[in-house]
Design a protein around this motif. Structure first.
Motif, PDB file in Angstrom:
ATOM      1  N   ILE A  77     119.879  66.225   6.753  1.00  0.00           N
ATOM      2  CA  ILE A  77     118.652  66.069   5.982  1.00  0.00           C
ATOM      3  C   ILE A  77     118.766  64.795   5.149  1.00  0.00           C
ATOM      4  CG2 ILE A  77     117.219  67.075   4.171  1.00  0.00           C
ATOM      5  CD1 ILE A  77     118.303  69.826   5.107  1.00  0.00           C
ATOM      6  N   LYS A  78     117.764  63.949   5.233  1.00  0.00           N
ATOM      7  CA  LYS A  78     117.763  62.706   4.476  1.00  0.00           C
ATOM      8  C   LYS A  78     117.426  63.005   3.021  1.00  0.00           C
ATOM      9  CE  LYS A  78     116.855  57.984   5.274  1.00  0.00           C
ATOM     10  NZ  LYS A  78     116.574  57.041   6.303  1.00  0.00           N
ATOM     11  N   ILE A  79     118.217  62.458   2.116  1.00  0.00           N
ATOM     12  CA  ILE A  79     118.038  62.687   0.686  1.00  0.00           C
ATOM     13  C   ILE A  79     117.193  61.556   0.107  1.00  0.00           C
ATOM     14  CG2 ILE A  79     119.227  62.919  -1.520  1.00  0.00           C
ATOM     15  CD1 ILE A  79     121.703  63.826   0.130  1.00  0.00           C
ATOM     16  N   ASN A  80     116.148  61.908  -0.608  1.00  0.00           N
ATOM     17  CA  ASN A  80     115.311  60.903  -1.270  1.00  0.00           C
ATOM     18  C   ASN A  80     115.946  60.514  -2.602  1.00  0.00           C
ATOM     19  OD1 ASN A  80     113.401  61.039   0.791  1.00  0.00           O
ATOM     20  ND2 ASN A  80     112.334  62.723  -0.203  1.00  0.00           N
TER      21      ASN A  80
ATOM     22  N   PRO B 152     118.990  59.110  -3.535  1.00  0.00           N
ATOM     23  CA  PRO B 152     120.304  59.697  -3.810  1.00  0.00           C
ATOM     24  C   PRO B 152     121.043  58.947  -4.906  1.00  0.00           C
ATOM     25  CG  PRO B 152     120.409  58.352  -1.847  1.00  0.00           C
ATOM     26  CD  PRO B 152     118.966  58.370  -2.286  1.00  0.00           C
ATOM     27  N   MET B 153     121.904  59.633  -5.627  1.00  0.00           N
ATOM     28  CA  MET B 153     122.731  58.981  -6.655  1.00  0.00           C
ATOM     29  C   MET B 153     123.787  58.103  -5.989  1.00  0.00           C
ATOM     30  SD  MET B 153     122.451  61.158  -9.960  1.00  0.00           S
ATOM     31  CE  MET B 153     123.748  60.411 -10.723  1.00  0.00           C
ATOM     32  N   ILE B 154     124.350  58.592  -4.885  1.00  0.00           N
ATOM     33  CA  ILE B 154     125.322  57.822  -4.121  1.00  0.00           C
ATOM     34  C   ILE B 154     124.610  57.319  -2.875  1.00  0.00           C
ATOM     35  CG2 ILE B 154     127.520  57.925  -2.887  1.00  0.00           C
ATOM     36  CD1 ILE B 154     128.208  60.342  -4.681  1.00  0.00           C
ATOM     37  N   GLN B 155     124.541  56.004  -2.695  1.00  0.00           N
ATOM     38  CA  GLN B 155     123.781  55.438  -1.582  1.00  0.00           C
ATOM     39  C   GLN B 155     124.359  55.817  -0.226  1.00  0.00           C
ATOM     40  OE1 GLN B 155     120.861  53.824  -1.631  1.00  0.00           O
ATOM     41  NE2 GLN B 155     120.817  54.275  -3.807  1.00  0.00           N
ATOM     42  N   CYS B 156     125.632  56.132  -0.172  1.00  0.00           N
ATOM     43  CA  CYS B 156     126.276  56.491   1.098  1.00  0.00           C
ATOM     44  C   CYS B 156     125.869  57.882   1.584  1.00  0.00           C
ATOM     45  CB  CYS B 156     127.793  56.424   0.954  1.00  0.00           C
ATOM     46  SG  CYS B 156     128.398  54.772   0.582  1.00  0.00           S
TER      47      CYS B 156
END
Length: 111
Positions: free
Chosen positions: A31-34, A36-40
């Motif tokens: 699932i793609k996170i909108n 995110p705190m960590i870009q990775c």
């Protein structure tokens, strides 16, 4: 002269549907996170067995087949301005680690 008709001539032969994969591999598996705190978090390397920089994914040494150093040249990993964004959404060398697969299996629910 004339060919005798067969009983099965009126039945349409099934044709295999064309499978068109439009989504990248990452979106098919995770699932793609909108925002995110960590870009990775939205990168395949985060869940790959071959990623040598992946310390928190708990990869067993026997799982690694071919080491990958994509993160060494990625801006999101070390935020070095001389590097560019190399977030991977599709990768031929990608193999999901046993730890990441176990986490995915926990989220699956039988219907």
């Amino acid at each position: 002269m004339y060919k005798q008709m067969d009983v099965f001539d009126f039945i349409e032969k099934p044709q295999e549907p064309e499978i068109v994969e439009t989504k990248p591999l990452f979106e098919r598996l995770f699932i793609k996170i909108n925002d995110p705190m960590i870009q990775c978090a939205n990168c395949l390397c985060e869940h790959c067995v071959n990623n040598v920089e992946n310390l928190w994914n708990k990869v067993k040494p026997e799982e690694v087949k071919k080491s990958c150093f994509n993160c060494d040249e990625c801006y999101h990993y070390d935020e070095s301005l001389k590097h560019k964004s190399r977030q991977m959404e599709n990768c031929e060398k990608f193999e999901i680690s046993e730890y990441a697969a176990m986490k995915r299996r926990r989220k699956m629910r039988l219907i």
